[in-house]
Design a protein around this motif. Structure first.
Motif, mmCIF file in Angstrom:
data_model
loop_
_atom_site.group_PDB
_atom_site.id
_atom_site.type_symbol
_atom_site.label_atom_id
_atom_site.label_comp_id
_atom_site.label_asym_id
_atom_site.label_seq_id
_atom_site.Cartn_x
_atom_site.Cartn_y
_atom_site.Cartn_z
ATOM 1 N N ARG A 1 29.176 39.187 17.746
ATOM 2 C CA ARG A 1 29.501 40.332 16.888
ATOM 3 C C ARG A 1 28.255 41.200 16.836
ATOM 4 O O ARG A 1 27.248 40.809 16.247
ATOM 5 N N GLY A 2 28.314 42.347 17.475
ATOM 6 C CA GLY A 2 27.131 43.182 17.573
ATOM 7 C C GLY A 2 26.035 42.450 18.327
ATOM 8 O O GLY A 2 26.253 41.901 19.409
ATOM 9 N N ALA A 3 24.834 42.403 17.747
ATOM 10 C CA ALA A 3 23.702 41.724 18.386
ATOM 11 C C ALA A 3 23.652 40.239 18.062
ATOM 12 O O ALA A 3 22.774 39.526 18.561
ATOM 13 N N THR A 4 24.575 39.752 17.235
ATOM 14 C CA THR A 4 24.552 38.353 16.803
ATOM 15 C C THR A 4 25.441 37.500 17.700
ATOM 16 O O THR A 4 26.646 37.756 17.817
ATOM 17 N N GLU A 5 24.843 36.502 18.325
ATOM 18 C CA GLU A 5 25.632 35.544 19.102
ATOM 19 C C GLU A 5 26.064 34.417 18.172
ATOM 20 O O GLU A 5 25.235 33.682 17.638
ATOM 21 N N LEU A 6 27.369 34.293 17.970
ATOM 22 C CA LEU A 6 27.901 33.263 17.083
ATOM 23 C C LEU A 6 28.049 31.930 17.806
ATOM 24 O O LEU A 6 27.594 30.894 17.319
ATOM 25 N N TRP A 7 28.710 31.950 18.950
ATOM 26 C CA TRP A 7 28.974 30.714 19.690
ATOM 27 C C TRP A 7 28.531 30.874 21.143
ATOM 28 O O TRP A 7 28.707 31.934 21.743
ATOM 29 N N ASN A 8 27.991 29.784 21.683
ATOM 30 C CA ASN A 8 27.628 29.718 23.095
ATOM 31 C C ASN A 8 27.935 28.293 23.542
ATOM 32 O O ASN A 8 27.375 27.331 22.991
ATOM 33 N N LEU A 9 28.830 28.131 24.498
ATOM 34 C CA LEU A 9 29.259 26.792 24.901
ATOM 35 C C LEU A 9 29.792 26.814 26.322
ATOM 36 O O LEU A 9 30.054 27.884 26.891
ATOM 37 N N VAL A 10 29.961 25.629 26.880
ATOM 38 C CA VAL A 10 30.556 25.448 28.202
ATOM 39 C C VAL A 10 31.899 24.752 28.017
ATOM 40 O O VAL A 10 32.011 23.788 27.252
ATOM 41 N N VAL A 11 32.926 25.246 28.720
ATOM 42 C CA VAL A 11 34.280 24.698 28.623
ATOM 43 C C VAL A 11 34.755 24.294 30.018
ATOM 44 O O VAL A 11 34.624 25.064 30.970
ATOM 45 N N SER A 12 35.319 23.091 30.120
ATOM 46 C CA SER A 12 35.941 22.621 31.359
ATOM 47 C C SER A 12 37.437 22.466 31.145
ATOM 48 O O SER A 12 37.867 21.930 30.110
ATOM 49 N N ARG A 13 38.226 22.920 32.106
ATOM 50 C CA ARG A 13 39.670 22.766 32.013
ATOM 51 C C ARG A 13 40.035 21.290 32.144
ATOM 52 O O ARG A 13 39.264 20.488 32.702
ATOM 53 N N PRO A 14 41.193 20.874 31.644
ATOM 54 C CA PRO A 14 41.558 19.454 31.699
ATOM 55 C C PRO A 14 41.493 18.851 33.098
ATOM 56 O O PRO A 14 41.070 17.698 33.257
ATOM 57 N N ALA A 15 41.899 19.604 34.122
ATOM 58 C CA ALA A 15 41.885 19.069 35.485
ATOM 59 C C ALA A 15 40.485 18.684 35.933
ATOM 60 O O ALA A 15 40.323 17.857 36.837
#
Length: 525
Positions: A209-223
């Protein structure tokens, strides 16, 4: 307030490195001595230490479909030639190509082929997926099962087998549900959307949101998820407002148990399910990082939302509704459909959710209970200084406080009468997460094993190593085996959380088909 912005980019993971290593592992002398086939497959790979670099220890499972045998390879990345190789019992589930071969054989069968010409008749993936025949000399015939649905016939469901070495059809294989004149669920199993793999194995997701990073993560699909049977939509390296909160979060263990009535007609008695087969659902949007990861402008709709097994997408869908990011995928295991769902709110709340549904079948009319087990590897502001406290009201001991530190590895029950809750806290920063059980999560029965475990993190304990089985002793979650009594005060911790859903069509009380706790941030504001 600035509008939320969701960014999704491809991410290279250790599993990409694993793919590059596959050829070297399959060429090892110890592997070739045990697996002589020409089309070996690496079914599982895991690094056993965080940030271990080139010397990290690893485990891999390699399978030979020609001899139907598997080995586990254990060693260090820097010394592949010294790796240990031992035989293990592992039965991979049928992939799309093998199931299509089995369907072709069923269609060529004189009686069953005729059934499939009737109006509305079709095949589907049943439970169990295999009905293997074991011989006295130790060899095994691989038998893939195929469900045949004939909605207008006297027998509406039957499960047949195909012996894959010669495509012979077995009309009544052992260990499958009996032919049924009834139908459970009303949704036909079609699962008809295209599979657009390969795309990126994982993606980096950022919410700003604007200059604020709320979340940073890595996501892998189920496969592409980790574990013996996969683990649904998998989160890793989860940071909230620049602070690491989770190293890994997923559902590596999922099982179901039928009651006596279901067992009497061949259902179960239990199934250890898998979480790496993706099913179709509706997700409208763009794929900014490539196939399998979709950023949606409106909320995705799974079978729990629209009651259909059709859709236009399989993989992981992302949608921000103005207050939280939803990360959702639909899974298939035989006739079951499962919803792997994470909600990451802008205020730091994490809501893991798991949903339960099914397509037309002969079994789920019978009372049964699903058990889903989240594995939450907390890294609150770092990996090695966390503790877990338990809340009880009234307190466990008269005159004591409501919060009690859990000092050693343990299994705990969910006790609503004491409003039991937990919190994971970094001892230095006093930041952490407060775990509040969901209202529908229930309490484990004997088969369900437990409600929560607090354990030291060990790289070889992503799951209990059990593949698909119907045996109740084997399919039960063996998490107690990991609780060896070691200290968990100021350690790298894993919390396993169990959600239990009982489904009985004879009980007409409305019950949500979704379980999961709420995780509230502590000390981040």
């Amino acid at each position: 307030m600035d509008e939320p912005v969701v960014e999704i980019q491809p991410y290279e993971t250790e599993r990409d490195a694993a793919s590059a290593l596959a050829g070297d592992l399959m060429a090892l002398n110890g592997v070739r001595e045990k697996l002589p086939g020409k089309q070996l497959r690496m079914l599982d790979f895991r690094l056993l230490e965080k940030d271990g670099g080139n010397s990290a220890p690893f485990q891999a499972v390699i399978h030979d479909p020609e001899t139907y045998r598997s080995v586990m390879v254990s060693g260090k990345l820097s010394a592949l030639g010294e790796a240990d190789v031992r035989s293990v019992r592992f039965r991979p589930r049928p992939d799309a190509e093998e199931f299509a071969r089995a369907v072709e054989a069923v269609g060529s069968h004189p009686e069953l082929g005729q059934v499939l010409t009737r109006d509305g008749a079709h095949v589907y993936r049943p439970m169990p997926p295999l009905a293997d025949i074991e011989h006295a000399d130790g060899t095994t015939d691989r038998v893939v099962t195929v469900g045949v649905r004939d909605p207008g016939g006297e027998v509406k469901h039957r499960v047949v087998g195909v012996r894959m070495r010669d495509n012979a059809v077995i009309p009544s294989p052992a260990g499958v549900p009996a032919p049924a004149s009834n139908e459970c669920e009303t949704t036909p199993g079609v699962d008809d959307c295209p599979d657009e793999q390969p795309g990126p194995r994982s993606v980096r997701v950022r919410v700003r949101r604007g200059a604020t990073e709320l979340w940073n993560l890595v996501v892998s699909r189920p496969a592409n998820s980790s574990g013996t049977n996969g683990s649904g939509a998998e989160l890793r390296f989860v940071d909230y407002r620049g602070t690491r909160v989770l190293y890994q979060a997923h559902v590596p263990i999922l099982n179901v148990q039928y009651g006596a009535d279901g067992h009497a007609i061949g259902c179960g008695p239990t199934y250890r399910d898998w979480q790496n087969q993706e099913a179709c659902f509706t997700a409208d949007g763009d794929d900014p990082a490539g196939p399998g990861y979709r950023l949606c402008g409106s909320a995705p709709a799974t079978i729990l939302d629209n009651g259909t097994d059709s859709g236009n997408f399989r993989g992981v869908a992302f949608h921000h509704d103005g207050s939280e990011l939803r990360i959702v995928s639909e899974l298939a295991a035989g006739w079951y459909r499962y919803i792997s769902d994470w909600r990451l709110a802008d205020d730091g709340v994490i809501r893991p959710r798991f949903g339960f549904a099914g397509v037309s079948n002969p079994c789920t009319c019978q009372a049964h209970t699903h058990h889903a087990y989240w594995r939450l590897n907390f890294d609150i502001a770092g990996a090695a200084d966390d503790r877990v406290d338990e809340y009880n009201d009234p307190p466990l001991t008269a005159g004591a406080g409501a919060w009690t530190p859990l000092r050693f590895e343990t299994r705990r029950e969910r006790l609503p009468l004491r409003r039991r809750q937990w919190r994971v806290i970094n001892r230095a920063t006093q930041q952490g997460y407060h775990i509040v059980p969901g209202p529908n999560d229930s309490t484990a029965d004997a088969y369900g094993a437990g409600d929560l475990w607090v354990l030291r993190r060990r790289g070889n304990e992503i799951d209990d190593g059990q593949g698909f089985t119907t045996d109740p002793v084997l399919s039960r979650a063996h998490l107690d085996d990991f609780a060896g009594g070691e200290s968990v005060d100021g350690r790298d911790l894993v919390v396993w959380y169990g959600g239990h859903f009982h489904h009985d069509e004879h009980d007409h009380t409305p019950v949500p088909h979704v379980v999961g706790p709420d995780l509230y941030p502590v000390g981040f504001h």
